[in-house]
Design a protein around this motif. Structure first.
Motif, PDB file in Angstrom:
ATOM      1  N   ASP A 102       0.828  -1.220   0.000  1.00  0.00           N
ATOM      2  CA  ASP A 102       0.000   0.000   0.000  1.00  0.00           C
ATOM      3  C   ASP A 102       0.858   1.264   0.000  1.00  0.00           C
ATOM      4  O   ASP A 102       0.519   2.255   0.635  1.00  0.00           O
ATOM      5  N   PHE A 103       1.934   1.212  -0.745  1.00  0.00           N
ATOM      6  CA  PHE A 103       2.887   2.346  -0.794  1.00  0.00           C
ATOM      7  C   PHE A 103       2.189   3.648  -1.184  1.00  0.00           C
ATOM      8  O   PHE A 103       2.357   4.681  -0.520  1.00  0.00           O
ATOM      9  N   ASP A 104       1.409   3.616  -2.260  1.00  0.00           N
ATOM     10  CA  ASP A 104       0.766   4.843  -2.746  1.00  0.00           C
ATOM     11  C   ASP A 104      -0.115   5.470  -1.662  1.00  0.00           C
ATOM     12  O   ASP A 104      -0.082   6.697  -1.445  1.00  0.00           O
ATOM     13  N   GLN A 105      -0.887   4.642  -1.006  1.00  0.00           N
ATOM     14  CA  GLN A 105      -1.783   5.151   0.032  1.00  0.00           C
ATOM     15  C   GLN A 105      -1.004   5.729   1.206  1.00  0.00           C
ATOM     16  O   GLN A 105      -1.368   6.777   1.756  1.00  0.00           O
ATOM     17  N   ARG A 106       0.071   5.083   1.567  1.00  0.00           N
ATOM     18  CA  ARG A 106       0.879   5.579   2.681  1.00  0.00           C
ATOM     19  C   ARG A 106       1.510   6.931   2.361  1.00  0.00           C
ATOM     20  O   ARG A 106       1.632   7.789   3.226  1.00  0.00           O
ATOM     21  N   VAL A 107       1.921   7.096   1.113  1.00  0.00           N
ATOM     22  CA  VAL A 107       2.508   8.385   0.706  1.00  0.00           C
ATOM     23  C   VAL A 107       1.473   9.491   0.837  1.00  0.00           C
ATOM     24  O   VAL A 107       1.747  10.560   1.412  1.00  0.00           O
ATOM     25  N   LEU A 108       0.283   9.251   0.316  1.00  0.00           N
ATOM     26  CA  LEU A 108      -0.767  10.271   0.357  1.00  0.00           C
ATOM     27  C   LEU A 108      -1.250  10.538   1.781  1.00  0.00           C
ATOM     28  O   LEU A 108      -1.653  11.656   2.117  1.00  0.00           O
ATOM     29  N   ASN A 109      -1.218   9.516   2.624  1.00  0.00           N
ATOM     30  CA  ASN A 109      -1.654   9.677   4.022  1.00  0.00           C
ATOM     31  C   ASN A 109      -0.547  10.234   4.925  1.00  0.00           C
ATOM     32  O   ASN A 109      -0.752  10.403   6.130  1.00  0.00           O
ATOM     33  N   LYS A 110       0.604  10.489   4.307  1.00  0.00           N
ATOM     34  CA  LYS A 110       1.751  11.046   5.029  1.00  0.00           C
ATOM     35  C   LYS A 110       2.239  10.132   6.157  1.00  0.00           C
ATOM     36  O   LYS A 110       2.669  10.586   7.216  1.00  0.00           O
ATOM     37  N   ASP A 111       2.155   8.818   5.901  1.00  0.00           N
ATOM     38  CA  ASP A 111       2.689   7.869   6.871  1.00  0.00           C
ATOM     39  C   ASP A 111       4.222   7.943   6.855  1.00  0.00           C
ATOM     40  O   ASP A 111       4.851   8.008   5.780  1.00  0.00           O
ATOM     41  N   GLU A 112       4.816   7.888   8.028  1.00  0.00           N
ATOM     42  CA  GLU A 112       6.274   7.992   8.124  1.00  0.00           C
ATOM     43  C   GLU A 112       6.970   6.737   7.612  1.00  0.00           C
ATOM     44  O   GLU A 112       8.126   6.791   7.192  1.00  0.00           O
ATOM     45  N   ASP A 113       6.306   5.589   7.651  1.00  0.00           N
ATOM     46  CA  ASP A 113       6.934   4.334   7.234  1.00  0.00           C
ATOM     47  C   ASP A 113       6.468   3.909   5.844  1.00  0.00           C
ATOM     48  O   ASP A 113       6.181   2.740   5.589  1.00  0.00           O
ATOM     49  N   ALA A 114       6.382   4.875   4.912  1.00  0.00           N
ATOM     50  CA  ALA A 114       5.985   4.548   3.537  1.00  0.00           C
ATOM     51  C   ALA A 114       7.008   3.619   2.892  1.00  0.00           C
ATOM     52  O   ALA A 114       6.671   2.780   2.056  1.00  0.00           O
ATOM     53  N   VAL A 115       8.261   3.765   3.276  1.00  0.00           N
ATOM     54  CA  VAL A 115       9.343   2.881   2.830  1.00  0.00           C
ATOM     55  C   VAL A 115      10.213   2.578   4.035  1.00  0.00           C
ATOM     56  O   VAL A 115      10.595   3.494   4.770  1.00  0.00           O
ATOM     57  N   SER A 116      10.528   1.309   4.229  1.00  0.00           N
ATOM     58  CA  SER A 116      11.449   0.949   5.310  1.00  0.00           C
ATOM     59  C   SER A 116      12.788   0.531   4.703  1.00  0.00           C
ATOM     60  O   SER A 116      12.842   0.047   3.568  1.00  0.00           O
ATOM     61  N   PHE A 117      13.853   0.719   5.428  1.00  0.00           N
ATOM     62  CA  PHE A 117      15.178   0.356   4.928  1.00  0.00           C
ATOM     63  C   PHE A 117      16.073  -0.061   6.091  1.00  0.00           C
ATOM     64  O   PHE A 117      15.793   0.246   7.257  1.00  0.00           O
ATOM     65  N   TYR A 118      17.155  -0.732   5.722  1.00  0.00           N
ATOM     66  CA  TYR A 118      18.109  -1.174   6.739  1.00  0.00           C
ATOM     67  C   TYR A 118      19.521  -1.089   6.181  1.00  0.00           C
ATOM     68  O   TYR A 118      19.776  -1.455   5.025  1.00  0.00           O
ATOM     69  N   SER A 119      20.435  -0.586   7.003  1.00  0.00           N
ATOM     70  CA  SER A 119      21.858  -0.555   6.661  1.00  0.00           C
ATOM     71  C   SER A 119      22.649  -0.549   7.958  1.00  0.00           C
ATOM     72  O   SER A 119      22.145  -0.113   8.996  1.00  0.00           O
ATOM     73  N   LYS A 120      23.874  -1.005   7.894  1.00  0.00           N
ATOM     74  CA  LYS A 120      24.664  -1.090   9.125  1.00  0.00           C
ATOM     75  C   LYS A 120      25.660   0.055   9.278  1.00  0.00           C
ATOM     76  O   LYS A 120      26.329   0.157  10.295  1.00  0.00           O
ATOM     77  N   THR A 121      25.780   0.942   8.268  1.00  0.00           N
ATOM     78  CA  THR A 121      26.723   2.063   8.360  1.00  0.00           C
ATOM     79  C   THR A 121      25.977   3.380   8.381  1.00  0.00           C
ATOM     80  O   THR A 121      24.957   3.551   7.701  1.00  0.00           O
ATOM     81  N   GLU A 122      26.511   4.313   9.130  1.00  0.00           N
ATOM     82  CA  GLU A 122      25.874   5.626   9.289  1.00  0.00           C
ATOM     83  C   GLU A 122      25.817   6.381   7.973  1.00  0.00           C
ATOM     84  O   GLU A 122      24.826   7.051   7.662  1.00  0.00           O
ATOM     85  N   SER A 123      26.879   6.267   7.168  1.00  0.00           N
ATOM     86  CA  SER A 123      26.920   7.009   5.899  1.00  0.00           C
ATOM     87  C   SER A 123      25.832   6.521   4.948  1.00  0.00           C
ATOM     88  O   SER A 123      25.168   7.319   4.270  1.00  0.00           O
ATOM     89  N   ASN A 124      25.622   5.197   4.880  1.00  0.00           N
ATOM     90  CA  ASN A 124      24.576   4.656   4.018  1.00  0.00           C
ATOM     91  C   ASN A 124      23.188   5.020   4.523  1.00  0.00           C
ATOM     92  O   ASN A 124      22.278   5.291   3.734  1.00  0.00           O
ATOM     93  N   ILE A 125      23.015   5.019   5.844  1.00  0.00           N
ATOM     94  CA  ILE A 125      21.728   5.395   6.439  1.00  0.00           C
ATOM     95  C   ILE A 125      21.380   6.833   6.077  1.00  0.00           C
ATOM     96  O   ILE A 125      20.262   7.137   5.644  1.00  0.00           O
ATOM     97  N   ASN A 126      22.362   7.728   6.240  1.00  0.00           N
ATOM     98  CA  ASN A 126      22.128   9.144   5.909  1.00  0.00           C
ATOM     99  C   ASN A 126      21.845   9.323   4.424  1.00  0.00           C
ATOM    100  O   ASN A 126      20.984  10.115   4.024  1.00  0.00           O
ATOM    101  N   TYR A 127      22.597   8.580   3.610  1.00  0.00           N
ATOM    102  CA  TYR A 127      22.443   8.677   2.152  1.00  0.00           C
ATOM    103  C   TYR A 127      21.032   8.288   1.725  1.00  0.00           C
ATOM    104  O   TYR A 127      20.335   9.031   1.027  1.00  0.00           O
ATOM    105  N   VAL A 128      20.586   7.096   2.150  1.00  0.00           N
ATOM    106  CA  VAL A 128      19.301   6.585   1.678  1.00  0.00           C
ATOM    107  C   VAL A 128      18.125   7.297   2.348  1.00  0.00           C
ATOM    108  O   VAL A 128      17.077   7.518   1.719  1.00  0.00           O
ATOM    109  N   LYS A 129      18.278   7.690   3.602  1.00  0.00           N
ATOM    110  CA  LYS A 129      17.194   8.368   4.308  1.00  0.00           C
ATOM    111  C   LYS A 129      16.866   9.698   3.651  1.00  0.00           C
ATOM    112  O   LYS A 129      15.686  10.040   3.438  1.00  0.00           O
ATOM    113  N   PHE A 130      17.893  10.453   3.314  1.00  0.00           N
ATOM    114  CA  PHE A 130      17.668  11.756   2.673  1.00  0.00           C
ATOM    115  C   PHE A 130      16.987  11.589   1.324  1.00  0.00           C
ATOM    116  O   PHE A 130      16.031  12.298   0.992  1.00  0.00           O
ATOM    117  N   ASP A 131      17.475  10.615   0.526  1.00  0.00           N
ATOM    118  CA  ASP A 131      16.914  10.432  -0.813  1.00  0.00           C
ATOM    119  C   ASP A 131      15.486   9.908  -0.770  1.00  0.00           C
ATOM    120  O   ASP A 131      14.635  10.327  -1.564  1.00  0.00           O
TER     121      ASP A 131
END
Length: 361
Positions: A102-131
């Motif tokens: 339900d990605f589309d609906q979550r985006v329109l509803n302004k849900d914070e968890d429209a996309v979840s991600f995981y990484s073990k390094t701070e640089s990758n977390i910052n990179y993907v979170k911002f994008d």
């Protein structure tokens, strides 16, 4: 080695002039030094990450992540959250993305968890979170309009690239500034020393001495080259002192500068031969050095320089040094420009021999 030692003593007398030109160079390139000294890596090579995308929505809006991250190494696979975390821990992937059904609906509803991600390094977390936040923000603002979102993302990408281009331009400007300062110091200092040896009294003493003209000429050439290399070493030392992170860029340009020295020494000798007085020599040196700087892209970027001026500049080595400064790497074009500079140096010395022979008749 009497003539060589005497030449170096005379070159030492121009130390204040050399220092003054170095200070001018420092002021010209200070903004570039300040910008580039903050960056440890000046190669501007993008980092490719291994990204796992688990797209369970497959909507048009969700596929935008595939296009946006396409410059990375992408893998598309459905996996459990635990398996994704394990793959990241084992370094199979740098980042694991999960796009829910339900990605589309979550985006329109302004849900914070429209996309979840995981990484073990701070640089990758910052990179993907911002994008991810940027993409979702545009999708939400444009009601899931993919085309408008991509247009805005392209604008952002171009803005980032312009920042890189500005940094690259700063480095190129420093190299061009170095080219001009090295040229003017050689033409002014070496030219003045060579002119002093044309004193009739000195020439008469050389002709009647046991030293001989050939030996005198060889030691004079050696003095010119050693003094010029000394100027180059001092220039590099100053660059290293002001911006240590840029020294690797200058080292790559070392071969260009060395060949350029031979060319400028040849041109300087020709100017010395045609200048009737010391005052005329100074005027010619200033006119030639400034003229070459303005017609070769050293002072003004080539895209803002008149085509006629650039065509004129192609007849002189400064143009091809500026070309190599812009290339920044030793490729085929770099060595082609280097060969042109070397051929021009040989041409200058050939012209110089003709002038001297005609004068000695």
């Amino acid at each position: 080695m009497t003539v060589f030692k005497n030449f170096m003593k005379l070159a030492w007398n121009y130390r204040l002039v050399t220092i003054a030109y170095f200070l001018i160079f420092a002021m010209m390139c200070l903004p570039g030094f300040l910008n580039t000294s903050k960056d440890k890596d000046l190669s501007f090579k993008p980092i490719k990450r291994d990204i796992l995308i688990d797209n369970r929505s497959n909507s048009e809006a969700s596929k935008i992540f595939e296009e946006y991250f396409s410059n990375n190494n992408l893998t598309f696979k459905e996996m459990t959250e635990e398996d994704k975390k394990m793959e990241v821990v084992l370094s199979t992937y740098d980042i694991a993305l999960t796009i829910p059904e339900d990605f589309d609906q979550r985006v329109l509803n302004k849900d914070e968890d429209a996309v979840s991600f995981y990484s073990k390094t701070e640089s990758n977390i910052n990179y993907v979170k911002f994008d991810i936040n940027t993409i979702i923000g545009y999708l939400r603002n444009y009601d899931l309009d993919v085309d408008k979102t991509l247009d805005m993302l392209n604008v952002e990408a171009n803005t980032k690239m312009s920042k890189i281009d500005r940094n690259k331009f700063a480095i190129e400007s420093m190299l061009n500034g170095s080219t001009y300062i090295l040229m003017i110091i050689i033409m002014f200092s070496i030219g003045a020393i060579l002119k002093s040896y044309q004193n009739p009294l000195i020439m008469r003493r050389i002709n009647i001495s046991s030293y001989g003209v050939p030996r005198f000429t060889m030691e004079l050439i050696l003095g010119e080259f050693v003094a010029s290399i000394t100027f180059l070493v001092l220039l590099f030392a100053m660059v290293f002192g002001l911006a240590p992170s840029t020294i690797n860029i200058f080292v790559k340009s070392l071969l260009t500068f060395i060949v350029f020295i031979f060319a400028i020494l040849g041109l300087t000798n020709i100017i010395v031969e045609v200048a009737p007085t010391n005052q005329a020599l100074t005027a010619i040196v200033n006119a030639v050095s400034l003229g070459l700087a303005f017609t070769s892209g050293v002072f003004i970027p080539k895209q803002f320089t008149a085509k006629a001026a650039l065509n004129f500049g192609k007849f002189f080595p400064v143009y091809y040094v500026a070309e190599n400064n812009a290339i920044g790497e030793m490729n085929l074009e770099y060595f082609k420009n280097l060969a042109i500079i070397a051929l021009m140096a040989l041409a200058y010395y050939a012209i110089l021999m003709v002038i001297k022979r005609e004068r000695n008749r």
